[in-house]
Design an enzyme around this catalytic site. Structure first.
Site, PDB file in Angstrom:
ATOM      1  N   THR A  78       0.815  -1.308   0.140  1.00 38.29           N
ATOM      2  CA  THR A  78       0.079  -0.043   0.020  1.00 38.29           C
ATOM      3  C   THR A  78       1.027   1.247   0.141  1.00 38.29           C
ATOM      4  OG1 THR A  78      -0.003   0.254   2.432  1.00 38.29           O
ATOM      5  CG2 THR A  78      -1.713  -1.208   1.365  1.00 38.29           C
ATOM      6  N   SER A  79       0.288   2.341  -0.625  1.00 41.31           N
ATOM      7  CA  SER A  79       1.076   3.679  -0.306  1.00 41.31           C
ATOM      8  C   SER A  79      -0.291   4.740  -0.266  1.00 41.31           C
ATOM      9  CB  SER A  79       1.690   4.019  -1.788  1.00 41.31           C
ATOM     10  OG  SER A  79       2.063   5.393  -1.900  1.00 41.31           O
ATOM     11  N   PRO A  80       0.569   5.750   0.706  1.00 43.55           N
ATOM     12  CA  PRO A  80      -0.271   7.052   0.836  1.00 43.55           C
ATOM     13  C   PRO A  80      -0.228   8.092  -0.465  1.00 43.55           C
ATOM     14  CG  PRO A  80       1.949   7.316   1.791  1.00 43.55           C
ATOM     15  CD  PRO A  80       1.559   5.873   1.129  1.00 43.55           C
TER      16      PRO A  80
END
Ligand code: NAG
Ligand code: NAG
Ligand code: NAG
Ligand code: NAG
Length: 748
Positions: A312-314
């Protein structure tokens, strides 16, 4: 063999040949979207947060304590970039503790800890267990099985507290001061939670947060079978789960514990101010909102725990090449037009602000906070009560070197000693590897730890190469134990359970699909064995915890060998092995179970033998005619709300005194009586930024700058002053506290 070694050396050399980036950029302005107490989301009339709980009663307690280690002159943990060295504090970091136990048999309990830090760790966990034991017989029920030490995975805090060599390299070894800050803070948080134990209820609810995470390794995710992928709406988990703790005495809520998968890498790899990144900010926003909430008890604690964070990445706007092409990074390899990863950068929602990620961090933190708040405000109609009196915990250590176990189809497979593959060097689009081997510079590395250990690099054995396949081994960390172990081979397998709520504690960052398979397997086995009775089990996954074992992908993702697969330490069968271990432990979570599995082999304890090249403070001095704490840049007479008030003092090294539970910077407001000053902001507040700068190394001069990023909504008009609390070290080592105070000014 020799070829491999020199190749590996070459890449590592590149890592340490980096010149240090200047970190002098002033913190950027930002417009926070802080939820205002009394605004719609917190309006008690709209809120059902106090709706009476229907579930069983448990012992519940919460606590929180400061773990902010040395904020300057120490490398940050997370990006493994030697250039990222702290120079101050945007927001103090904390340990939040949640204790949950049975009413009938209070010894059956567990502690869930959330550190605003890169991960849990063996050294830190050992320290916590030892110091809890030292608190005396009242704490004898806390031990190996039931203490879960998770990290939010923030990349914006000091490093230097890891048990193993590899993550110590960039931080120049082990730093006792920072280690003690984390361990003592965690123990204080547990103590506070323990002392606040009382009877209460637990309820949980979920929401979908659509805009706070994206997949950063979609190419690998797509390697999972289509039949499996079609079962899910998204290619990352967008569900947040919130567990609410409500005391029975007056129905007030004492805290919330949430799980949501997103990398706390909103603050970029060139940020040098300590913070808890988006998770730390979300927790702060929730705790601030609780102050204006009549249904929340004093001392309300909001934990924002990490979940299957792996891919996941913000950086929700995707990953783009900063090479003038205006193109997205290559889908398969995350490289740019030069074939390298260095120019590929994920973009947060506010990336155009060019403020080291601060504004994007506020966005991603706020989105998590608002998601959590929406669950909290609709508890009752939309939540589920935790039922069934059983509280249990199970923990074993497992040596992952050649652990044999059957896959679901009966085929026996094995895991391997830890190793990192080639793509590990490239890093991710959240911050490209500062040490991609293609950038290798053969100049001598400027790192004393590396100077010692470079010659000890080993090529993998034939058995290891075969076992790790299809991963090409770059760093054979699991087979290197000189001068002490480089990485964990022995991992913690741990699960917790209260009623039908089961928590898998993962030592690795599980990818989206890895987390789903793991949770599904646990749910199926718990259902099959009826350990939650007739109530449907609900399973969450928290981590990285207890020890940092990098990543865990599915075998299909492993075959693709992007960063996450290359960082899956124990080979392609790591995930099925983790699942096997969790399922083996499950019977010990059954009601009436009084047994524990054998503890397993103890991991090596490297605390006493670790290198430490972090030098202490030599001395502080004030320039001639000046004194410590003297204000050298006064505030303007007046600021409009929304402006930044920036002041400078004659400073001293903050490592002389961490001022834990205290503050270096503060804003004070003048009371209506015209004489009383009240502290309204401190290091705990996001919008007060403390920066320390050495101006003369030989004479020990330094400046401290305090920036108050005033907020139109949150900071009322009035008369203010800024204070600085420092501690100077004399040539003979005597440390003396001092205070600086600015002229008064008005905010209009
Ligand atoms: C920090 O990194 C970002 C992303 O590469 C870049 O846009 C920005 O200019 C950098 N800031 C500083 C001060 O180096
Ligand atoms: C896990 O593996 C062990 C062998 O190491 C095996 O005996 C056991 O049946 C497996 N358990 C599950 C639940 O697959
Ligand atoms: C069991 O599954 C594994 C992984 O998919 C596969 O490699 C193996 O051939 C299978 N064994 C049998 C007997 O089907
Ligand atoms: C890095 C990457 O490939 N991100 C993709 C993740 O998935 C979304 C759709 O859900 C794409 O828009 C992104 O490009």
């Amino acid at each position: 063999m020799a070829a491999t070694v020199s190749f590996v050396s070459l890449f590592i050399l590149g890592l340490f040949a980096l010149v240090q980036l200047s970190s002098t950029e002033a913190p950027g302005r930002f417009a926070p979207r802080f939820e205002r107490p009394g605004g719609p989301a917190t309006n008690p009339l709209l809120s059902k947060a106090r709706t009476a709980a229907a579930g069983d009663k448990y012992l519940i307690g919460v606590g929180k304590a400061d773990i902010t280690g040395p904020s300057v002159e120490v490398n940050f943990a997370g990006y493994a970039d030697t250039a990222q060295i702290g120079n101050g504090i945007r927001q103090r970091i904390y340990c939040r503790a949640f204790v949950i136990g049975e009413v009938a048999n209070p010894k059956n309990r567990f502690v869930y800890l959330i550190l605003d830090a890169m991960s849990g760790d063996t050294a830190v966990r050992n320290g916590i267990l030892e110091r809890l034991a030292a608190l005396g017989p009242g704490y004898s029920m806390y031990g190996q099985p039931n203490v879960a030490v998770t990290g939010t995975h923030s990349h914006s805090g000091p490093g230097g507290w890891f048990n193993y060599l590899l993550p110590q390299i960039t931080s120049l070894g082990f730093d006792k001061q920072g280690y003690n800050a984390i361990v003592d803070g965690a123990v204080l948080a547990v103590k506070r939670a323990h002392e606040s134990l009382q009877e209460g209820h637990l309820d949980f609810g979920t929401t979908r947060i659509t805009d706070a995470n994206i997949n950063r390794s979609l190419y690998a995710y797509l390697a999972n079978p289509e039949s499996e992928r079609v079962q899910y709406q998204d290619n990352v988990d967008k569900t947040m789960t919130l567990l609410r703790l409500q005391r029975a005495s007056d129905g007030k809520n004492i805290g919330v514990l949430t799980w949501f998968a997103v990398h706390p890498t909103s603050m970029l790899g060139n940020n040098t101010h300590v913070s808890g990144d988006n998770k730390g900010l979300a927790a702060y926003l929730f705790e601030e909102s609780a102050k204006g909430d009549s249904q929340a008890a004093d001392g309300f604690v909001a934990g924002f725990s990490q979940a299957n964070v792996g891919d996941t990445s913000p950086n929700t706007l995707g990953a783009w090449c900063e090479d003038g092409t205006g193109l997205e990074c290559d889908f398969m390899t995350s490289t740019c037009s030069d074939g390298k990863s260095q120019k590929c950068h994920g973009r947060g929602p506010m990336y155009h602000k060019l403020d080291l990620g601060v504004s994007s961090c506020v966005e991603i933190g706020t989105r998590q906070y608002e998601g959590a708040k929406s669950i909290y405000d609709s508890m009752g109609p939309k939540s589920t009560a935790v039922v069934g009196p059983t509280v249990r915990a199970v923990h074993t250590f497992q040596d992952m070197q050649y652990y044999s176990f059957p896959l679901d189809n009966g085929t026996m497979v094995q895991t391997c000693p830890a190793a990192l593959g080639h793509s590990f060097a490239a890093g991710t689009s959240d911050w490209p590897g500062a040490f991609d081997f293609t950038q290798a510079d053969e100049g001598a590395p400027n790192n004393p730890v590396w100077t010692i250990v470079a010659g000890l690099l080993k090529a993998p054995t034939a058995a290891q190469k075969k076992c790790q396949g299809p991963k090409p081994v770059l760093l054979d960390v699991g087979e290197m134990s000189l001068p002490y172990a480089w990485s964990a081979n022995i991992i913690d397998s741990q699960s917790l359970r209260v009623g039908q709520f089961i928590i898998i504690i993962s030592p690795s960052e599980a990818t989206t699909m890895a987390g789903r398979r793991w949770r599904n397997a646990v749910k199926a086995a718990a259902t099959e064995t009826s350990i939650t009775g007739t109530t449907e089990p609900y399973v969450v996954l928290g981590g990285p915890a207890n020890s940092y074992a990098h990543y865990v992908t599915t075998p299909e993702e492993y075959a693709v060998q992007r960063y996450e697969g290359a960082s899956t330490l124990y080979g392609q069968w790591e995930l099925p092995a983790y699942i096997n271990l969790t399922l083996r432990g499950l019977p010990h979570l059954a009601p009436g179970s009084t047994t524990s599995p054998p503890p397993g082999p103890s991991p090596p304890d490297n605390r006493a033998k670790s290198f430490s090249f972090i030098t202490g403070v030599v001395l502080d001095g004030a320039p001639p005619g000046k004194s410590f704490g003297q204000c050298t840049k006064q505030p303007a007479a007046s600021y409009a709300r929304g402006a930044v008030a920036s002041v400078t003092f004659v400073g001293a090294n903050p490592r002389n005194n961490l001022r834990l539970e205290g503050t270096y910077a503060a804003v004070e407001k003048l009371g209506g009586d015209g004489t009383t000053w009240t502290q309204v902001l401190s290091d705990r507040d996001w919008r007060l930024v403390y920066t320390w700068k050495r101006t003369n190394g030989a004479l020990g001069y330094s400046d401290v700058t305090v920036d108050w990023e005033t907020d139109r909504d949150l900071d009322g008009p009035g008369t203010y002053r800024i204070k600085y609390y420092g501690d100077s070290k004399s040539i003979i080592g005597k440390i003396k506290a001092f205070t600086g105070t600015t002229n008064t000014f008005t905010l209009t």
